[in-house]
Design an enzyme around this catalytic site. Structure first.
Site, PDB file in Angstrom:
ATOM      1  N   HIS A  76      -9.346  27.051  23.217  1.00 20.98           N
ATOM      2  CA  HIS A  76      -9.885  25.778  23.706  1.00 20.98           C
ATOM      3  C   HIS A  76     -11.329  25.641  23.258  1.00 20.98           C
ATOM      4  O   HIS A  76     -11.929  26.570  22.691  1.00 20.98           O
ATOM      5  CB  HIS A  76      -9.750  25.669  25.230  1.00 20.98           C
ATOM      6  N   ASP A 111      -2.627  32.494  23.999  1.00 17.63           N
ATOM      7  CA  ASP A 111      -3.609  33.583  23.885  1.00 17.63           C
ATOM      8  C   ASP A 111      -3.287  34.581  22.771  1.00 17.63           C
ATOM      9  O   ASP A 111      -3.989  35.586  22.628  1.00 17.63           O
ATOM     10  CB  ASP A 111      -3.763  34.357  25.203  1.00 17.63           C
ATOM     11  N   ASN A 137      -6.146  26.208  31.037  1.00 15.25           N
ATOM     12  CA  ASN A 137      -7.584  26.058  31.210  1.00 15.25           C
ATOM     13  C   ASN A 137      -7.931  24.652  31.675  1.00 15.25           C
ATOM     14  O   ASN A 137      -7.054  23.864  32.042  1.00 15.25           O
ATOM     15  CB  ASN A 137      -8.338  26.451  29.939  1.00 15.25           C
ATOM     16  N   TRP A 161     -12.108  30.825  34.442  1.00 19.78           N
ATOM     17  CA  TRP A 161     -10.746  30.413  34.105  1.00 19.78           C
ATOM     18  C   TRP A 161      -9.740  30.802  35.195  1.00 19.78           C
ATOM     19  O   TRP A 161      -8.579  30.371  35.157  1.00 19.78           O
ATOM     20  CB  TRP A 161     -10.307  31.090  32.800  1.00 19.78           C
ATOM     21  N   TRP A 173     -14.187  28.256  23.995  1.00 14.69           N
ATOM     22  CA  TRP A 173     -13.899  29.657  23.667  1.00 14.69           C
ATOM     23  C   TRP A 173     -14.369  29.953  22.245  1.00 14.69           C
ATOM     24  O   TRP A 173     -15.538  30.259  22.023  1.00 14.69           O
ATOM     25  CB  TRP A 173     -12.407  29.903  23.842  1.00 14.69           C
ATOM     26  N   TRP A 206       8.775  28.227  30.901  1.00 14.22           N
ATOM     27  CA  TRP A 206       8.215  29.459  30.347  1.00 14.22           C
ATOM     28  C   TRP A 206       9.308  30.504  30.165  1.00 14.22           C
ATOM     29  O   TRP A 206      10.135  30.728  31.056  1.00 14.22           O
ATOM     30  CB  TRP A 206       7.122  30.006  31.265  1.00 14.22           C
ATOM     31  N   ASP A 224      -3.361  32.082  38.672  1.00 12.22           N
ATOM     32  CA  ASP A 224      -3.812  32.744  37.449  1.00 12.22           C
ATOM     33  C   ASP A 224      -3.899  34.257  37.612  1.00 12.22           C
ATOM     34  O   ASP A 224      -4.057  34.979  36.631  1.00 12.22           O
ATOM     35  CB  ASP A 224      -5.198  32.226  37.048  1.00 12.22           C
ATOM     36  N   LYS A 275       0.828  24.904  31.677  1.00 11.84           N
ATOM     37  CA  LYS A 275       0.660  25.742  32.857  1.00 11.84           C
ATOM     38  C   LYS A 275       1.253  25.004  34.053  1.00 11.84           C
ATOM     39  O   LYS A 275       0.986  23.810  34.251  1.00 11.84           O
ATOM     40  CB  LYS A 275      -0.823  26.028  33.100  1.00 11.84           C
TER      41      LYS A 275
END
EC number: 3.2.1.-
Length: 395
Positions: A205, A158, A235, A318, A208, A81, A352, A346
């Site tokens: 996803h 996102d 997720n 989530w 959503w 990341w 989270d 992730k």
């Protein structure tokens, strides 16, 4: 030597043997080959320092199976990341070090870029670049760092499923949402043309946005110039559900590119047979010519969490849900002509955020204690993920 000392020596020896066996089974850090060829495996970056500390603590307490499980989890290929921070020169140097390390191991790095202005609607993972100019300079530095080495880019989780217009951060003219689309498209245009780079855009996803909503967002973000899109980052949706959703999104993108209207496409709530009949009648493009997708399987081994009915005003299903497990190991061989990879994007074991589920907090009422901040190592959750893994990550 006392009996207690002998027992401890044997325990340490057993732990060493167990961890050595797991390490030997992991393919991530094999010596680099002498020849140049396309990457044969996905890259495993150095593990989170919190994971290393947890493994040592488990060994000290002679919990050898859990120590081996967490170690196996950290030795599984995962994304790297890049969350912003530092100068463009710093970013370029960091990206360059990652892709060079992967190249030495003849492995493909997965780079998760997470620095879009207004990131996460100023919530748990708030931050990001200050403005468009700052973001474009950051993307330019990423591009320079990648160079001609191979890389898969997960571009801004996102960013499209959670637009400024979705969270009250926009004006009446939609200025910030329009800027968001331009920022994403800039990154696509900068990175996709690189010799070994594939760029995937955010499609949320299957639990959503519906297909008819996410497809126009992908188009506005420049998916036409990208390799495709990604699903399920951070997720828990199941593999089968994601594969079907991905097929519907890819098919709708193809239909729209041929002049169709996204509103006419079947979505994930249609009966499967009806949706497939529609696809058969309206989408004739070969899978090789359609937009492909990748999925995040790092924590979906047990599927999504179902909150207890009527208990929480905001269940946050989530956010560090209990009882989850790691999912399918990362692979570039999915058996699906539209799915390029299953990835661990992730980092399993990283929190989270501090989840209060609509209560006054600060404790997570599902756990009875306060969760670590977003991105911090979460030892209790790491144990849950390795114990509930499906398939089990141990050899």
């Amino acid at each position: 030597m006392t009996a207690r000392a002998r027992t401890r020596t044997l325990s340490v020896a057993a732990a060493t043997a167990a961890l050595a066996a797991v390490t030997a089974a992991a393919p991530a850090h094999a010596a680099a080959p002498a020849h140049s060829a396309p990457p044969a495996a996905l890259y495993t970056p150095p593990s989170d320092p919190g994971a290393q500390a947890q493994i040592l603590d488990l060994l000290r307490h002679r919990q050898l199976k859990d120590a081996a499980g967490v170690l196996a989890m950290t030795l599984t290929p995962q994304a790297v990341w890049f969350n912003g921070g530092g100068t463009p020169a710093d970013v370029q140097k960091s990206v360059q070090a990652t892709v060079a390390s992967a190249a030495r191991r003849h492995a493909l790095p997965v780079l998760a870029l997470y620095n879009i202005p207004g990131r996460d609607c100023a919530q748990y993972s708030a931050g990001g670049a200050a403005d468009t100019a700052d973001y474009e300079a950051w993307i330019d530095a990423v591009r320079a760092g990648i160079g001609d080495r191979p890389a898969d880019v997960i571009l801004e989780p996102d960013s499209l499923a959670l637009l400024p217009s979705d969270c009250g951060m926009d004006d009446a003219q939609g200025t910030r949402t329009a800027e968001r689309y331009d920022q994403i498209h800039y990154a696509v245009d900068a990175l996709e043309p690189l010799a070994g780079t594939k760029v995937y855009l955010d499609a949320g996803h299957s639990g959503w946005h519906n297909v008819n909503d996410i497809v126009p967002r992908l188009i506005a973000g420049g998916v036409g110039d990208a390799t495709g899109f990604f699903l399920n980052i951070s997720n828990y949706r199941s593999d089968a559900e994601l594969a079907w959703y991905g097929k519907l999104v890819s098919s709708c993108l193809s239909y729209v590119s041929a002049g169709g209207d996204a509103a006419a496409c079947p979505n994930q709530y249609w009966p499967t047979a009806d949706a497939q009949n529609w696809l058969d009648a309206n989408v004739t493009t070969a899978p090789s010519a359609m937009k492909h997708f990748v999925t995040d399987t790092s924590r979906n081994g047990q599927g999504p969490w179902t909150p207890p009915a009527g208990v929480y005003s905001a269940p946050q299903d989530w956010c560090n849900p209990p009882g989850r497990g790691t999912g399918a190991r990362p692979t570039l061989a999915t058996g699906d002509p539209l799915q390029d990879a299953k990835l661990w994007v992730k980092i399993p074991g990283q929190s989270d955020g501090q989840c209060t589920r609509g209560t006054a907090g600060p404790d997570d009422p599902e756990r009875g204690y306060q969760d670590p901040a977003a991105g911090a190592w979460f030892p209790q959750q790491a144990l849950e993920l390795e114990r509930n893994a499906d398939p089990n990550p141990l050899p």
